[in-house]
Write a protein that holds these residues in place. Sequence first.
Motif, PDB file in Angstrom:
ATOM      1  N   ALA A 131      73.343  77.954 109.423  1.00  7.36           N
ATOM      2  CA  ALA A 131      72.949  76.690 108.290  1.00  7.36           C
ATOM      3  C   ALA A 131      73.259  76.380 107.934  1.00  7.36           C
ATOM      4  CB  ALA A 131      72.115  77.486 107.599  1.00  7.36           C
ATOM      5  N   TYR A 164      69.673  79.461 115.950  1.00  8.75           N
ATOM      6  CA  TYR A 164      68.416  79.967 115.778  1.00  8.75           C
ATOM      7  C   TYR A 164      67.559  78.293 115.836  1.00  8.75           C
ATOM      8  CZ  TYR A 164      70.048  83.205 113.066  1.00  8.75           C
ATOM      9  OH  TYR A 164      70.649  85.224 112.919  1.00  8.75           O
ATOM     10  N   TRP A 201      66.766  74.958 115.806  1.00  9.69           N
ATOM     11  CA  TRP A 201      66.529  74.174 114.805  1.00  9.69           C
ATOM     12  C   TRP A 201      66.136  72.493 114.844  1.00  9.69           C
ATOM     13  CZ3 TRP A 201      68.835  74.840 109.820  1.00  9.69           C
ATOM     14  CH2 TRP A 201      69.715  76.660 109.338  1.00  9.69           C
ATOM     15  N   TRP A 245      57.579  76.150 110.021  1.00  8.18           N
ATOM     16  CA  TRP A 245      59.089  75.510 109.742  1.00  8.18           C
ATOM     17  C   TRP A 245      59.432  74.529 108.464  1.00  8.18           C
ATOM     18  CZ3 TRP A 245      61.672  73.896 113.948  1.00  8.18           C
ATOM     19  CH2 TRP A 245      61.327  73.977 115.352  1.00  8.18           C
ATOM     20  N   PHE A 275      64.099  74.660 111.042  1.00 11.24           N
ATOM     21  CA  PHE A 275      64.366  76.041 111.242  1.00 11.24           C
ATOM     22  C   PHE A 275      63.083  76.570 111.404  1.00 11.24           C
ATOM     23  CE2 PHE A 275      65.234  77.887 107.307  1.00 11.24           C
ATOM     24  CZ  PHE A 275      64.797  78.911 106.855  1.00 11.24           C
ATOM     25  N   PRO A 331      64.436  83.911 110.049  1.00  9.27           N
ATOM     26  CA  PRO A 331      64.229  82.919 110.870  1.00  9.27           C
ATOM     27  C   PRO A 331      64.732  82.621 111.645  1.00  9.27           C
ATOM     28  CG  PRO A 331      66.380  83.441 110.085  1.00  9.27           C
ATOM     29  CD  PRO A 331      65.480  84.137 108.828  1.00  9.27           C
ATOM     30  N   ASN A 356      67.453  81.690 118.545  1.00  7.90           N
ATOM     31  CA  ASN A 356      67.463  80.873 119.849  1.00  7.90           C
ATOM     32  C   ASN A 356      67.381  81.967 121.242  1.00  7.90           C
ATOM     33  OD1 ASN A 356      66.698  78.505 121.986  1.00  7.90           O
ATOM     34  ND2 ASN A 356      68.827  77.683 121.199  1.00  7.90           N
TER      35      ASN A 356
END
Length: 551
Positions: A128, A139, A141, A163, A173, A182, A185
Motif C-alpha cells: 500500500a 494485491y 490495485w 473497491w 484496491f 484486501p 493478487n
Amino acid sequence: MTVQTLQAAQPFSRDPDWWRGAVIYQIYPRSYQDSTGDGIGDLAGIVKRLPYIASLGVDAIWISPFFTSPMKDFGYDVSDYCDVDPMFGQLSDFDAVIETAHAYGVKVMIDLVMSHTSDQHPWFVESAKSTDNDKANWYVWADAKPDGTPPNNWLSIFGGSAWQWSPARMQYFLHNFLTSQPDLNFHEPAVQEALLDASKFWLERGVDGFRLDTINFYMHDAELRDNPALPTDQRNSSIAPAVNPYNWQEHLYSKNHPDNLKFLRKLRALMQPYNAAAVGEVGDAQRGLEILGEYTAGDDLMHMCYAFELLSGDKPTAEYIKDVMDQVDDVASDGWACWAFSNHDVVRHPSRWNLSDDAQRMFTTLMMCLKGSACIYQGEELGLAEADVAFEDLQDPYGIEFWPEFKGRDGCRTPMVWESSNQNGGFSTADKTWLPVSADHLSQSVAQSEADAGSIIHHYRCAIALRQAHEALKTGTCSPMSVDQGCLVFTRAGCGEELYCAFNLTDDNATLEVPVGDWQAIDSAVTEAAPQGGKLNLGPWQPCILQRKLT
Ligand code: BGC
Ligand code: MG
C-alpha cells in the motif's frame, strides 16, 4: 504436554482416502473453551475438550482460523499465516492440539484463508506504500475511472463496492469482504509461492488437511470487466442474505476464474506426500454444484468441496434433496461433496428450518447416509437453536451493516455450553465473554445432555456410529434418489452390503413398498421402523434403514 496417559478412542488412520465419507467436527475456537479466563476460547481449551470430541466418533476436526489477526472478521483476516494469535495461545499449544487429537485417532484440519489477508499483514502494509515497492503487485490495485469512481461494478459480500480508495497509492484496491480484507493478487507468481510456503509450514507441523476459505475467489478477471446484472427472477440468496444487492449480479468476472484450478493443482501436489486432504469452500449462488464438480474432478485438484445447498434458508423437502443429489450426479459425478446443515456463517438449522425434535434427529441420520463427507458444527450435537443476540452485544460487522433485516452471524457463534449450572456454562471464568452465553442454551449443556438418555447428543453418537460401522455409507455408491409421499428413498452399496435408506420428510404417515430382497433390520438405535409383508409404515419424520448382503 504428555499424552501417554490417553487411551486412543480409535486408531489413527493412515489411509490416504480417509476423507471420503469422513465426519468432520467444526470448531469455532473463539467460542469453544476458554482456558485463560479472558472470555475468548483458545487452543488449550480445545485440547481440554478433545476427549469429548473423540467420544462423538468423528474422524476429524476443522478449526476455524486461529492465526495472528486483528480480528476484524474474527480471524478470517490473517496478518501472519505462520503463527498463532496470542489470544488463542502459541505454536506449542497448536502442537498439543495435533498431538492430543492424533492420540485419540482424530485428524486435524485447519482453515486457510488465502484469498485475502488483513490490511495489517506486512505484505499489504508494504504494497500500500507506493506503486513501485517489492510487493506493489501483491494485491489487486487499479486506477479510478476518469470520474474518480471505482474501476468496475464489483460488489463486496459485506456491503457496498468491492473497491476501497488508498490515498497513498492514489488507486483503489479490491476486497470481496471487509475493506480491511484486501484481496491477494493470485496472478502474481510470488503470491502463489508465498501461500504455498505457508501451507507447507502447517503440513510440516503435522496437520491432516485444510478447509480452504473461498477458493473460487482466488483469481479475478485481469481485465476487470463489469459483472452482468441478473434478471430479478434469478437473484438467489443462498450465499448472501436477501437484503444484500450482492445477489443482483452474476459474479462472472470477480470469481470462478479458470486459473484457480492451476493454483489448486499446485496445492494438491504439495499436500500429496503428507496424505493431507482439502475441503474447498465454493460459494456461488448460480453455479455452486457445477463449480464443486469442476474443482473436485480427477485426483489432482480438491479432494472435496464444501457445498452450500443444505445450508439453505428453506427447510429441505425430499424433492429438493433429490434434485440436489441428481445435480451432483450430473455435474459432479467424478467429484466429492462435503455437506453441512450449520456452520459459523448461517443461522443454526433447528431455528433456520424450525425443526421439531424428531425432524432434527431425522436430518442427522439422513446426513450420515448421504454420499459425501459431513461437517457438524459445534453445539449442533446438543440441538442448539440460534441464540438471540442484542444489538449492543453484536460483534459481527456483517450484522452491524445490515441490522436488523439481517442480524449477522453472532447468533450461531455464541459460546459452547458445557455445564448448566456453571458460570458462563463452563465456557469461561471471565466476567464478560466475547459474545454472551445464551441463557436459553444452558439447559442443553454437554453435562446435562449426557445425563439425559433422551437428549439429541446420544442420537448424534448413534448416527455417527452407524456411518462408521457401514463402509457403504462412507465410500459406497448411491442409487438415484426417489420421492414417494414426501419420503426420500435411496440405497447405498459397497463392501459386500446394500443399505436401503428411507426418510419421511413430512408431518404425515406414509406407507412405502420396500423392494424385493432379503432386507434385515440394522443394529442401530437410529431406526426402529421395520417393513411387514413388503410394506413399510413411516411415521412423520421417521427414518428406516435396512441392510442386505450382496453376493
Ligand atoms: C468464511 C466467513 C468469512 C469469509 C471471508 C467465508 O466464507 O466462512 O466466515 O467471513 O469467508 O473470509
Ligand atoms: Mg482464552
